[in-house]
Design an enzyme around this catalytic site. Structure first.
Site, PDB file in Angstrom:
ATOM      1  N   CYS A  23      78.943  21.382   2.491  1.00 19.26           N
ATOM      2  CA  CYS A  23      79.393  20.293   1.635  1.00 19.26           C
ATOM      3  C   CYS A  23      80.480  20.860   0.715  1.00 19.26           C
ATOM      4  CB  CYS A  23      78.235  19.724   0.813  1.00 19.26           C
ATOM      5  SG  CYS A  23      77.562  20.893  -0.396  1.00 19.26           S
ATOM      6  N   HIS A  38      73.902  26.326  -7.283  1.00 20.58           N
ATOM      7  CA  HIS A  38      72.776  25.555  -7.815  1.00 20.58           C
ATOM      8  C   HIS A  38      72.823  25.417  -9.329  1.00 20.58           C
ATOM      9  CE1 HIS A  38      71.235  27.546  -4.054  1.00 20.58           C
ATOM     10  NE2 HIS A  38      71.030  26.270  -3.783  1.00 20.58           N
ATOM     11  N   SER A  95      66.265  26.420   1.900  1.00 22.73           N
ATOM     12  CA  SER A  95      67.298  25.464   1.485  1.00 22.73           C
ATOM     13  C   SER A  95      66.671  24.077   1.426  1.00 22.73           C
ATOM     14  CB  SER A  95      68.464  25.471   2.479  1.00 22.73           C
ATOM     15  OG  SER A  95      69.287  24.346   2.295  1.00 22.73           O
ATOM     16  N   ASN A 135      67.901  21.038   0.963  1.00 15.30           N
ATOM     17  CA  ASN A 135      68.512  19.954   1.725  1.00 15.30           C
ATOM     18  C   ASN A 135      68.272  20.132   3.227  1.00 15.30           C
ATOM     19  OD1 ASN A 135      71.289  20.739   3.202  1.00 15.30           O
ATOM     20  ND2 ASN A 135      71.077  22.002   1.373  1.00 15.30           N
ATOM     21  N   GLU A 183      68.105  24.878  -8.405  1.00 13.78           N
ATOM     22  CA  GLU A 183      68.851  23.764  -9.008  1.00 13.78           C
ATOM     23  C   GLU A 183      68.012  23.077 -10.083  1.00 13.78           C
ATOM     24  OE1 GLU A 183      70.211  19.254  -7.920  1.00 13.78           O
ATOM     25  OE2 GLU A 183      70.499  20.750  -6.328  1.00 13.78           O
ATOM     26  N   CYS A 195      77.998  23.573  -8.450  1.00 15.38           N
ATOM     27  CA  CYS A 195      78.479  22.363  -7.778  1.00 15.38           C
ATOM     28  C   CYS A 195      78.781  21.296  -8.829  1.00 15.38           C
ATOM     29  CB  CYS A 195      77.415  21.848  -6.808  1.00 15.38           C
ATOM     30  SG  CYS A 195      77.803  20.235  -6.090  1.00 15.38           S
ATOM     31  N   THR A 234      69.883  16.862  -6.397  1.00 12.79           N
ATOM     32  CA  THR A 234      70.961  16.336  -5.553  1.00 12.79           C
ATOM     33  C   THR A 234      70.599  16.281  -4.076  1.00 12.79           C
ATOM     34  OG1 THR A 234      71.939  18.547  -5.368  1.00 12.79           O
ATOM     35  CG2 THR A 234      72.766  17.112  -7.124  1.00 12.79           C
TER      36      THR A 234
END
Length: 684
Positions: free
Chosen positions: A13, A74, A223, A225, A126, A96, A167
């Protein structure tokens, strides 16, 4: 396996690509640097960067004085920033932008004394970083944990609460948590901070998994995500492999699958995706086409370094909103921003029209290559688009919408997405000599009647649209009307005999007798002009265009309440409401009156009812007759003051009474007796 489908959104991303790019630039310039924690959740990328001179540290005191340190994608807590600077480090922030936006939201919440609820994985870097920017807060991984906590801590239901979400969380989990909060908390501000790229990737993965016999998900095991991506695929497909690289791919599990899907988490570089894809493609002999060919890692980075110029139309994602500007991620080396003043015309709050995570189109107004920023304007782009729409609207008769912003002698000015449209007074749909200021700040619908782009003159008509809409509503009502149908209406005018109600373009009349089951003299006792009411159709005449409406609730008919409570022979406590020469009317229940004939008022002869009774007297009376069909009641006070006669005597009395026993009369809504009253006989 005969077909391989690769998700278009798979891989790095913007936030991850940006942090890796910053690390490589630092290593190129400095030869070495430190990273506070693993830069991204991908071991292959981390090892590759470590080989290039990136040193991972876990505590601020591990930093050497003067050493450059990179904040991971993060993000970290406010305390970590301060400790790294205190340790003498040169801090480069690779957080990010979307995570940074959450830090801004929770920091503002802390300053306002708001409690923060974070939806996410408590031990994820994060989330730990977000917690470091909060005041009082709590973290919940799912709606079940959140619901249990709120039910145990009910004192938070009325407190000011700010809600954010990690996120990389799934949309379903966030929605379920929001539903729990909305049912309990009365002062909650919810910010949808799920990364748009993550949401897009998850949606595409779910759709792809539902179409494939097997799925391969590439990503780090720690991870968030990537883990969520694998879970989403598993909900749609029974054969899912979650791998970190091509070495872990089990081709035997794909032999019986006709169609195989491939996707990857946000921290998976293009070269790992390509290795896995090539291994799978070798098995089914798929040749790459120009459309299918994956961008290399260098190509992906180059994409983020593209240059933009003044006047360019750009699309980006809102990553932060402050009191003065909106930050937009353009996926380029420039940080875009739009002044909040473009969204706050006429007192509108910026948070009501744009939110973090929204995709937004704008035009580039000014580029600052030194600072790496680009000033954008959404208004200019909208106005340019709107001019085209306005010109087309003249020919095709399109109805447009805008807000009335000005009043002048000749009419009003309507802002239609940045284009000023003049509406003459005769086309405002207001009566002649009406005060046009009543339209200010109102949203109106209009048709464009004239456009002169050279003079920047546009003329429109509100009246044309209003008249057409009234005709449509009127015809719709007459086509669908039926007796008993209910409408929501507005009282337009009042008379002595009833009220006129607008039921959506047509006025119907509610007669005074249909306004209340109780006794009223004027409609104004029940309704006022402007009242919103629920009415139903009693009768209508399509040819004469007349509608009779009812207002009082048929289910609240007091006669039904009376018959359920009383019968002939019952004794009721009644209130005298009206005196007549032939007797007295008494209220048995609100809306139900009975007649006490003069002969039934006392056990002696009286000249007139007022010799014994007065309006407002409360007395006991016996119900001697009930006419169910005509809703008539006969009452007697005399029957309670003398013993009942023998049966035979009762017959004789009935034969000789000459009609002097109580007669039954129908009572109107105004309390008047209807029917013919016979002359009183001489008892002597």
């Amino acid at each position: 396996m005969r077909e391989l489908r690769v998700a278009q959104s798979a891989g790095f991303c913007f936030g991850v690509s940006r942090s890796v790019d910053m690390a490589e630039k630092l290593l190129k310039e400095r030869g070495s640097c430190a990273s506070f924690g693993e830069l991204i959740h991908n071991e292959d990328v981390v090892r590759r960067l470590e080989a290039g001179g990136l040193r991972v540290i876990q505590k601020p005191d591990e930093l050497e004085a003067g050493e450059h340190v990179l904040i991971r994608a993060h993000g970290v807590s406010r305390e970590i920033y301060e400790r790294l600077e205190k340790a003498g480090g040169e801090v480069a922030d690779a957080t990010c932008p979307k995570v940074k936006a959450i830090h801004t939201i929770v920091s503002r919440a802390a300053a306002e004394g708001r409690f923060v609820i974070i939806i996410g994985m408590p031990k994820h870097p994060e989330v730990e970083g977000i917690c470091g920017w909060c005041g009082e807060h709590a973290v919940f991984e799912n709606s079940q944990d959140l619901e249990i906590w709120l039910d145990k801590n009910t004192e938070y239901w009325g407190k000011p609460i700010t809600v954010v979400v990690q996120t990389t969380q799934t949309r379903n989990n966030f929605t379920e948590c929001c539903n729990v909060i909305k049912k309990r908390c009365t002062n909650a501000k919810i910010s949808d901070t799920i990364c748009l790229a993550t949401f897009t990737r998850q949606e595409e993965a779910a759709r792809l998994a539902s179409e494939c016999d097997a799925m391969v998900v590439i990503g780090g095991k720690h991870s968030a995500n990537s883990v969520h991506l694998a879970q989403i695929c598993a909900e749609q497909c029974s054969n899912v492999q979650f791998i970190e690289n091509a070495r872990e791919l089990d081709m035997d599990r794909l032999k019986d699958a006709d169609v195989v899907g491939l996707t990857a988490g946000a921290s998976t570089p293009a070269w790992i995706i390509k290795e896995v894809r090539n291994k799978m493609s070798d098995e089914i002999k798929i040749e790459e086409t120009p459309v299918e060919k994956e961008m290399s890692f260098d190509e992906m980075l180059e994409e983020t370094l593209k240059t933009i110029y003044n006047g360019d139309k750009v699309t980006g994602i809102v990553v932060a909103i402050t009191g003065t500007e909106i930050s937009v991620d353009l996926g380029a080396k420039y940080s875009g921003f739009i002044p909040t003043s473009e969204f706050t015309d006429d007192g509108v709050k910026v948070e009501d029209v744009v939110k973090v995570g929204d995709t937004i189109e704008a035009v580039v107004v000014r580029v600052n290559d030194v600072e790496g920023t680009a000033m954008l304007s959404k208004k200019r782009l909208d106005a340019a688009k709107m001019w085209t729409e306005v010109e087309e609207a003249v020919d095709n008769g399109t109805v447009l919408e805008g807000v009335v912003t000005e009043e002048n002698k000749g009419g009003v000015v309507v802002n239609v997405k940045g284009v000023r449209v003049f509406v003459p007074a005769s086309q405002t749909d207001l009566p002649r000599d009406a005060d046009m200021s009543q339209l200010l700040k109102k949203t109106v619908r209009l048709k464009i009647t004239e456009v002169n782009k050279a003079r920047k003159r546009v003329v429109g008509s509100i009246r044309r649209v209003a008249q057409a809409e009234r005709r449509e509503r009127t015809e719709a009502i007459w086509n669908e009307i039926e007796i008993g149908k209910r409408y929501h209406g507005v009282v337009k005018s009042m008379t002595s005999y009833g009220a006129f109600v607008d039921i959506g373009g047509i006025d119907g009349m509610v007669h005074v007798s249909e306004l209340s089951w109780g006794r009223i003299h004027q409609p104004s006792e029940v309704l006022s002009v402007g009242d919103e009411v629920e009415v139903y159709v009693i009768n209508f005449d399509k040819e004469k265009r007349k509608i009779s409406l009812g207002y009082k609730d048929p289910n609240a008919n007091p006669w039904t309440a009376f018959t359920n409570k009383y019968q002939v022979g019952s004794v009721a406590t009644v209130t005298i409401v009206k005196l007549m020469p032939f007797g007295a009317f008494a209220e048995v229940l609100p809306g139900v009156d009975g007649l006490i004939h003069i002969s039934q008022i006392a056990n002696r002869r009286i000249g007139k009812p007022e010799d014994v009774l007065s309006v407002g007297d409360v007395v006991d009376a016996k119900i001697t007759a009930i006419d169910e069909e005509k809703h008539k009641i006969s009452l007697s006070i005399r029957a309670l003051s003398e013993p009942a006669p023998a049966p035979v005597a009762e017959v004789e009395e009935a034969e000789e009474d000459n009609g002097e026993d109580a007669l039954v009369y129908e009572v109107s809504a105004t309390g008047e007796a209807t029917g013919i009253v016979p002359e009183m006989g001489d008892e002597e």
